[in-house]
Design a protein around this motif. Structure first.
Motif, PDB file in Angstrom:
ATOM      1  N   ALA A 108     -69.855  53.738 -19.533  1.00  0.00           N
ATOM      2  CA  ALA A 108     -70.280  52.600 -20.347  1.00  0.00           C
ATOM      3  C   ALA A 108     -71.058  51.569 -19.540  1.00  0.00           C
ATOM      4  CB  ALA A 108     -69.065  51.940 -20.994  1.00  0.00           C
ATOM      5  N   VAL A 109     -70.729  51.407 -18.280  1.00  0.00           N
ATOM      6  CA  VAL A 109     -71.446  50.430 -17.452  1.00  0.00           C
ATOM      7  C   VAL A 109     -72.901  50.851 -17.276  1.00  0.00           C
ATOM      8  CG1 VAL A 109     -71.573  49.332 -15.183  1.00  0.00           C
ATOM      9  CG2 VAL A 109     -69.352  49.676 -16.281  1.00  0.00           C
ATOM     10  N   PHE A 154     -61.110  49.763 -15.415  1.00  0.00           N
ATOM     11  CA  PHE A 154     -62.462  50.063 -15.899  1.00  0.00           C
ATOM     12  C   PHE A 154     -62.821  49.157 -17.065  1.00  0.00           C
ATOM     13  CE2 PHE A 154     -65.552  52.386 -18.527  1.00  0.00           C
ATOM     14  CZ  PHE A 154     -66.584  52.496 -17.596  1.00  0.00           C
ATOM     15  N   ALA A 155     -61.863  48.881 -17.950  1.00  0.00           N
ATOM     16  CA  ALA A 155     -62.118  47.962 -19.065  1.00  0.00           C
ATOM     17  C   ALA A 155     -62.548  46.598 -18.544  1.00  0.00           C
ATOM     18  CB  ALA A 155     -60.882  47.844 -19.947  1.00  0.00           C
ATOM     19  N   LYS A 156     -61.886  46.128 -17.475  1.00  0.00           N
ATOM     20  CA  LYS A 156     -62.275  44.847 -16.880  1.00  0.00           C
ATOM     21  C   LYS A 156     -63.672  44.918 -16.268  1.00  0.00           C
ATOM     22  CE  LYS A 156     -57.559  43.303 -15.887  1.00  0.00           C
ATOM     23  NZ  LYS A 156     -56.556  43.031 -14.832  1.00  0.00           N
ATOM     24  N   LYS A 157     -64.010  46.047 -15.676  1.00  0.00           N
ATOM     25  CA  LYS A 157     -65.341  46.230 -15.100  1.00  0.00           C
ATOM     26  C   LYS A 157     -66.407  46.166 -16.195  1.00  0.00           C
ATOM     27  CE  LYS A 157     -68.002  49.500 -12.271  1.00  0.00           C
ATOM     28  NZ  LYS A 157     -67.977  50.832 -11.599  1.00  0.00           N
ATOM     29  N   VAL A 158     -66.133  46.805 -17.319  1.00  0.00           N
ATOM     30  CA  VAL A 158     -67.049  46.752 -18.463  1.00  0.00           C
ATOM     31  C   VAL A 158     -67.198  45.315 -18.941  1.00  0.00           C
ATOM     32  CG1 VAL A 158     -67.367  47.437 -20.869  1.00  0.00           C
ATOM     33  CG2 VAL A 158     -66.610  49.129 -19.180  1.00  0.00           C
ATOM     34  N   ARG A 159     -66.071  44.620 -19.095  1.00  0.00           N
ATOM     35  CA  ARG A 159     -66.111  43.227 -19.560  1.00  0.00           C
ATOM     36  C   ARG A 159     -66.937  42.356 -18.622  1.00  0.00           C
ATOM     37  NH1 ARG A 159     -60.756  40.548 -18.472  1.00  0.00           N
ATOM     38  NH2 ARG A 159     -61.753  40.492 -16.434  1.00  0.00           N
ATOM     39  N   ASP A 160     -66.687  42.465 -17.325  1.00  0.00           N
ATOM     40  CA  ASP A 160     -67.383  41.616 -16.359  1.00  0.00           C
ATOM     41  C   ASP A 160     -68.884  41.865 -16.391  1.00  0.00           C
ATOM     42  OD1 ASP A 160     -64.938  40.617 -15.644  1.00  0.00           O
ATOM     43  OD2 ASP A 160     -64.762  41.790 -13.794  1.00  0.00           O
ATOM     44  N   TYR A 170     -73.272  41.988 -26.336  1.00  0.00           N
ATOM     45  CA  TYR A 170     -72.043  42.228 -27.085  1.00  0.00           C
ATOM     46  C   TYR A 170     -71.658  43.697 -26.894  1.00  0.00           C
ATOM     47  CZ  TYR A 170     -74.728  44.509 -30.877  1.00  0.00           C
ATOM     48  OH  TYR A 170     -75.535  45.350 -31.611  1.00  0.00           O
ATOM     49  N   ILE A 171     -70.412  44.013 -27.216  1.00  0.00           N
ATOM     50  CA  ILE A 171     -69.956  45.397 -27.094  1.00  0.00           C
ATOM     51  C   ILE A 171     -69.018  45.733 -28.229  1.00  0.00           C
ATOM     52  CG2 ILE A 171     -68.017  44.803 -25.567  1.00  0.00           C
ATOM     53  CD1 ILE A 171     -68.601  47.505 -24.107  1.00  0.00           C
ATOM     54  N   GLU A 172     -69.210  46.917 -28.794  1.00  0.00           N
ATOM     55  CA  GLU A 172     -68.297  47.469 -29.791  1.00  0.00           C
ATOM     56  C   GLU A 172     -67.833  48.832 -29.300  1.00  0.00           C
ATOM     57  OE1 GLU A 172     -70.392  45.469 -33.737  1.00  0.00           O
ATOM     58  OE2 GLU A 172     -70.255  47.651 -33.566  1.00  0.00           O
ATOM     59  N   GLY A 173     -66.719  49.306 -29.842  1.00  0.00           N
ATOM     60  CA  GLY A 173     -66.172  50.581 -29.417  1.00  0.00           C
ATOM     61  C   GLY A 173     -66.307  51.652 -30.476  1.00  0.00           C
ATOM     62  N   SER A 174     -66.137  52.895 -30.036  1.00  0.00           N
ATOM     63  CA  SER A 174     -66.016  54.047 -30.928  1.00  0.00           C
ATOM     64  C   SER A 174     -64.725  54.750 -30.528  1.00  0.00           C
ATOM     65  CB  SER A 174     -67.216  54.977 -30.772  1.00  0.00           C
ATOM     66  OG  SER A 174     -67.192  55.998 -31.751  1.00  0.00           O
ATOM     67  N   ILE A 175     -63.849  54.977 -31.481  1.00  0.00           N
ATOM     68  CA  ILE A 175     -62.477  55.360 -31.157  1.00  0.00           C
ATOM     69  C   ILE A 175     -61.964  56.348 -32.189  1.00  0.00           C
ATOM     70  CG2 ILE A 175     -61.461  53.482 -32.500  1.00  0.00           C
ATOM     71  CD1 ILE A 175     -59.445  53.055 -30.232  1.00  0.00           C
ATOM     72  N   ALA A 182     -62.089  44.768 -22.718  1.00  0.00           N
ATOM     73  CA  ALA A 182     -63.526  44.848 -22.450  1.00  0.00           C
ATOM     74  C   ALA A 182     -64.339  43.856 -23.267  1.00  0.00           C
ATOM     75  CB  ALA A 182     -64.023  46.262 -22.716  1.00  0.00           C
ATOM     76  N   GLY A 183     -63.696  43.189 -24.231  1.00  0.00           N
ATOM     77  CA  GLY A 183     -64.386  42.185 -25.033  1.00  0.00           C
ATOM     78  C   GLY A 183     -64.794  42.648 -26.414  1.00  0.00           C
ATOM     79  N   MET A 184     -64.247  43.764 -26.854  1.00  0.00           N
ATOM     80  CA  MET A 184     -64.598  44.284 -28.181  1.00  0.00           C
ATOM     81  C   MET A 184     -63.776  43.616 -29.268  1.00  0.00           C
ATOM     82  SD  MET A 184     -64.815  48.348 -27.278  1.00  0.00           S
ATOM     83  CE  MET A 184     -65.733  48.923 -25.830  1.00  0.00           C
TER      84      MET A 184
END
Length: 352
Positions: free
Chosen positions: A58-59, A84-90, A98-103, A125-127
């Motif tokens: 994702a990064v 990794f979620a924190k890395k994406v957020r930062d 902005y970021i959205e997820g697919s789950i 991650a901020g989603m």
């Protein structure tokens, strides 16, 4: 919704629909985002390419989408660690995307804990919105009887009911896509059964043509539930067993994108517009074969007639694009060029 919010939304929507020339000026100043599936060739690509290197995670996707001027990303959240979620957020906070997820959604009680962990990672991650599907494939290819489709409907309801308490607990929205599976009224009925403020729709602008639905009728049915979108334009052509359907660069197909986007904003001023420009050969929609109709017993012949008439009237004049004959490097180039063309349209024609 309080009275002031209601009046604001109603007035903005009425203005957008009554003065088409001003639609573009009503949109937020957020560039269009990109769905990871737009990069079907480049995501986890094994093709060595100096110009179009693959995205490992994702990064990588965030970095590239920022570079080309996108406003955000919608990306798969699976097997992430908290680090990794924190890395994406930062990274996305630093770049201002902005970021959205697919789950995926839980199919049984034992899967709820894993689902909750993915929701927690997404939130870290901020989603705020997670897109999902409730089927395992395209309706006319995967389900071969009315009983098969009824089983899908039962299982989808169960999955969403398992997911809902987790979504409510973490204040996360789940957006079910009309993914060449549900006709609009069927998806609306599912959402009404679930009856949760945390479960709505990822509104795909073109998928439902494959189910013989009028695209604007689909939009009008599902837009009251819209949390997120898959923006695309569609080209069509005939073939002996039905018709061909392709994503094409925005503005080159049959969809009224400004009107659709205005309706989305009218119902949800905070909705994101996420490009899903899939660069591939045309999909065959075999609606003249008996097997296609196995799960469509209630669909009238007039829907088939209207769809085939539309295809004849709006055949893609230059021939639908094909990529299977290209080299891997050429496919990567075609994919990137299509995405850049769509971003240019979004900025120049609808002012995102």
């Amino acid at each position: 919704m309080n009275r002031r919010d209601f009046l604001h939304k109603a007035s903005v929507g009425a203005l957008a629909m009554s003065i088409p020339g001003t639609i573009t000026s009503l949109f937020k100043d957020i560039p269009m985002g990109i769905v990871v599936h737009s990069y079907g060739s480049r995501w986890n690509s094994k093709t060595p390419s100096a110009k179009y290197p693959g995205f490992a995670d994702a990064v990588d996707l965030i970095e590239h989408c920022h570079k080309i001027g996108a406003g955000g990303v919608q990306v798969v959240v699976k097997d992430w660690t908290n680090d990794f979620a924190k890395k994406v957020r930062d990274r996305r906070e630093k770049l201002g995307l902005y970021i959205e997820g697919s789950i995926g959604v839980p199919k049984k009680t034992e899967e709820v804990a894993a689902f909750e962990q993915e929701v927690k990672n997404a939130k870290e991650a901020g989603m705020q919105v997670l897109r999902t599907v409730c089927s395992s494939g395209r309706r006319y290819e995967t389900y071969h009887s009315a009983e098969d489709f009824a089983e899908l409907q039962k299982n989808a309801l169960s999955s969403l009911q398992l997911a809902e308490p987790i979504l409510r607990k973490h204040k996360m929205k789940l957006a079910v896509e009309n993914h060449k599976d549900w006709r609009a009224k069927e998806l609306e009925a599912l959402l009404k059964q679930v009856n949760s403020e945390w479960i709505g729709v990822t509104l795909d602008f073109g998928n439902s043509i494959s189910l013989l639905e009028d695209p604007m009728a689909v939009i009008k049915t599902l837009v009251p539930y819209v949390f997120s979108t898959h923006v695309k334009d569609m080209g069509v052509d005939e073939y002996p067993d039905g018709f061909l359907l392709s994503e094409v660069p925005l503005g080159k197909g049959i969809l009224d994108l400004p009107k659709i986007m205005a309706l989305c904003r009218q119902h949800n001023p905070n909705v994101t517009f996420n490009l899903e420009m899939i660069t591939r050969d045309p999909l065959e929609i075999p609606c003249l074969k008996d097997d296609y109709w196995a799960t469509f017993s209630g669909v009238p012949g007039t829907e088939l007639a209207r769809t085939l008439r539309m295809v004849r009237q709006h055949k893609y004049t230059t021939g639908l694009p094909r990529v299977s004959q290209l080299t891997p490097e050429e496919r990567l180039a075609a994919e990137e060029n299509n995405i850049l063309a769509c971003l240019a349209y979004s900025k120049n024609s609808v002012r995102l």
